[in-house]
Each structure stands twice: as C-alpha cells, then as structure tokens.
Scaffold this motif. Structure first.
Motif, short mmCIF file in Angstrom:
data_model
loop_
_atom_site.label_atom_id
_atom_site.label_comp_id
_atom_site.label_asym_id
_atom_site.label_seq_id
_atom_site.Cartn_x
_atom_site.Cartn_y
_atom_site.Cartn_z
N THR A 1 -5.39 -4.47 10.96
CA THR A 1 -5.93 -4.76 9.63
C THR A 1 -5.94 -6.27 9.41
N GLY B 1 -4.52 3.93 7.05
CA GLY B 1 -4.23 2.57 7.52
C GLY B 1 -3.44 1.79 6.50
N HIS C 1 -9.88 -2.58 7.93
CA HIS C 1 -9.14 -1.80 8.91
C HIS C 1 -10.08 -1.55 10.09
#
Length: 358
Positions: free
Chosen positions: A106, A165, A221
């Motif tokens: 990320t 995520g 992400h």
C-alpha cells in the motif's frame, strides 16, 4: 489529579519474510509521513510487527520482533497466514481504543489521519467495499459455505464483500475479530484454496452488525500489477537509502504514483502497427517489451522496464507454454522488433534468458 494523555491512533503493520515485504512496508510508512504534515509522534503511533528490525532503523516507528513460534501460533490451527492479521489487530485493540492495520503493499494518497476519522464505534473500515456475495456463484466460498451461513443466519447473497488491505476498528468492536478468527478456523477445511477466506470471514462477522467504510481515496492498494509498483518502490529506496526521510526523499514520494506506466496513445498505436509484422502469437509480447522501453519522463516509471519485460515473458508462457531459449532469441531478433528495441535489445535478451531459465 493529572489525567494521562489520550491514546493516539495506532497505524499497524505486519511484515515478515522476504525483503520485498519490508521494502513495501518502509515505503508505505514513509508515504504516510510525507502526507501527515506534522511530526508522527504528535499525531499517531506507528507499530511494526516483524521478524527483523533493521529495515525500519531510520523510521519513527515502534518495532515488535516476532519469533517463529509466535507467528506459527497466530496462524494455527491450519497454518493459514492471513489469520495473523486479525490476531494482531485484536491484540493491539486490547491496549488502544482505535487502530488501523494496513497491508504492506500500500501507499498513501493523502494524510493517514483521514483513515482514523473513518474509524468509529459501530463501523468497520476496510480498503474497499466490493460486490455482493451472490454475484459470483462459481466462487468456492459461495458453493461451499452459502448453505451453512444461511442456516445459521450469518450471511445471505446480499452481503457485501470487502478488501481487507486496510482494517480499522475501535476497541469496542474488537469482538468482530474474535468472530472472524473463529470462522477462519472452522471454514478453512471447507475452503482451503480460497485465497480471500480471511477478508470473507471479516465481512461475515461484520454483516448486519457494523456499518462499512472504505478508503481507496486515501490508500492505493496495489494487489494487482505488483511487479511494476514494487519496481517503482525499489527504485525510490535505492535513490534514498541513506536518508529515507530527507526533504528530497519525501518530495519523491509523490512521483511513485498509482498509475501503471504506459506510453501515450499515439506511441501505443505505433507499437501495435509494428507488432503486425510479427507472428500473431508474439505480437502482445512485442508490445509489452516496448512498453518497458519507452522513455517515460518520470524516473520511477522508467524503473518499471524489467517488470514489463518479465510480465511480457510470463504472459507469453501462460498462453503458449514455456518458450525455449532459441525461440525467444529468434523472436527478439525479428527485424522490426530488433530495430525498435535498438541498443537495449541485448540487455533485454540477456534479462529474459535468465528469467526463462530461473
């Protein structure tokens, strides 16, 4: 009596294993700091749970070393490694009122404080809210678990799926993690090959109990096209290895953007026209090689060249089976492609031959 200072929001990473995961985590942390606009210690705490402290030495984070026994315990009883995300976040929420666990792959588009503003009692923050559970009835999680979940009143076809995520919760809602962990343990034997079991169980645990919030505007992400984004990040790390938090390093964070580097439309049309002179099975391969050779103005986009070449070879192999070295050389020496690759052809050929033999 003097009251203790209020607990700051916790940004939490779990990073262990190959170096690439630590590289991802370091850049994600630096991107958070670059967008924060104030010293990290005044706004939030960053906690990194890891098997090695060295990659984080320059960063204002608290490192928690994890030994192999702890990681195995967090993954038990089935050795499912994504289970550890929920175990870790549950542990952090026992000590802090609010925490966000973020995957290493990320980086931040804007201030991390926007994440914490979306975490409140009665609400689960995820990276992204996806389609409904019933949208893909061929999915293993649908075929193997729908009847059981409906019988227990836990889920139905209308349940929204999520991408985990990012997982943000308050301590008041930490029980959601208890439920998701229990479901992972129970359902893993029924859906052993389901890569998304962890985030599916979180979606079930939150269904009808918590509101959902998402944050793709705050976080990129890059679970897709990882190789290209990792190449950008590794180039940034090589450039700024001596001082990850220097003014120049923080300024360059913005150049490691969320765009997949592609040549301008006119250039792509030219590549397509060139590829028509080649055998049909090699045309996409040629175009993808040329995408990597384009002189992008952004230095971090230019760093994606080897990733483009690797992806071109991977796609060729997936479509037609393993390409033998002699056939690969013949393709790269096609007159039109050879002329277009120019002086880079020999380096590309050497790179791909190494990759094909690894």
């Amino acid at each position: 009596m003097q009251l203790p200072p209020p607990s700051r929001p916790q940004l939490v990473y779990l990073a262990f294993g190959p170096a690439t995961y630590h590289q991802e985590a370091c850049f994600s942390i630096v991107s958070a700091l670059a967008h924060l606009g104030s010293p990290a210690g005044q706004a939030m705490d960053i906690q990194v749970y890891t098997d090695t402290a060295e990659p984080y030495a320059q960063l204002p984070v608290t490192v928690h070393l994890l030994d192999e026994a702890t990681r195995q315990a967090w993954n038990a009883p089935h050795g499912y490694h994504f289970r550890s995300k929920h175990v870790l976040l549950r542990q952090v929420l026992q000590q802090h009122p609010l925490a966000v666990l973020i995957d290493t792959d990320t980086f931040f588009r804007t201030s991390p404080m926007q994440l914490f503003q979306r975490v409140r009692p009665g609400q689960l923050l995820c990276n992204m809210i996806g389609s409904r559970y019933g949208a893909n009835q061929q999915c293993l999680l649908y075929k193997n678990l729908l009847t059981l979940l409906k019988q227990r009143g836990l889920a139905d076809c209308r349940m929204p799926l999520i991408n985990s995520g990012v997982i943000g919760l308050t301590a008041a809602d930490a029980g959601t993690l208890e439920q998701s962990i229990a479901m992972m343990d129970e359902f893993h034997p029924l859906a052993r090959s389901a890569y998304t079991l962890e985030e599916f169980c979180l979606a079930v645990a939150a269904y009808r109990k918590l509101a959902l919030a998402q944050c793709p505007d705050v976080i990129h992400h890059y679970w897709s096209r990882k190789a290209q984004f990792r190449a950008k990040i590794q180039a940034w790390l090589r450039k700024h290895a001596d001082d990850l938090l220097s003014e120049a390093a923080l300024a360059d964070v913005a150049l490691v953007n969320d765009q997949l580097p592609r040549p301008p439309t006119l250039q792509r049309l030219g590549y397509k026209a060139l590829s028509l002179t080649m055998p049909s099975r090699e045309r996409q391969f040629a175009r993808e090689l040329l995408y990597g050779c384009y002189p992008y103005p952004n230095e971090f986009d230019r760093a994606c060249a080897p990733a483009w070449w690797d992806k071109a070879l991977q796609n060729l192999n997936e479509r037609y089976g393993h390409i033998e070295p002699d056939r690969l050389r013949q393709c790269l020496r096609h007159p039109g492609l050879r002329l277009s690759l120019g002086a880079r052809r020999k380096d590309i050929e050497a790179h791909l031959l190494r990759a094909s033999q690894s």
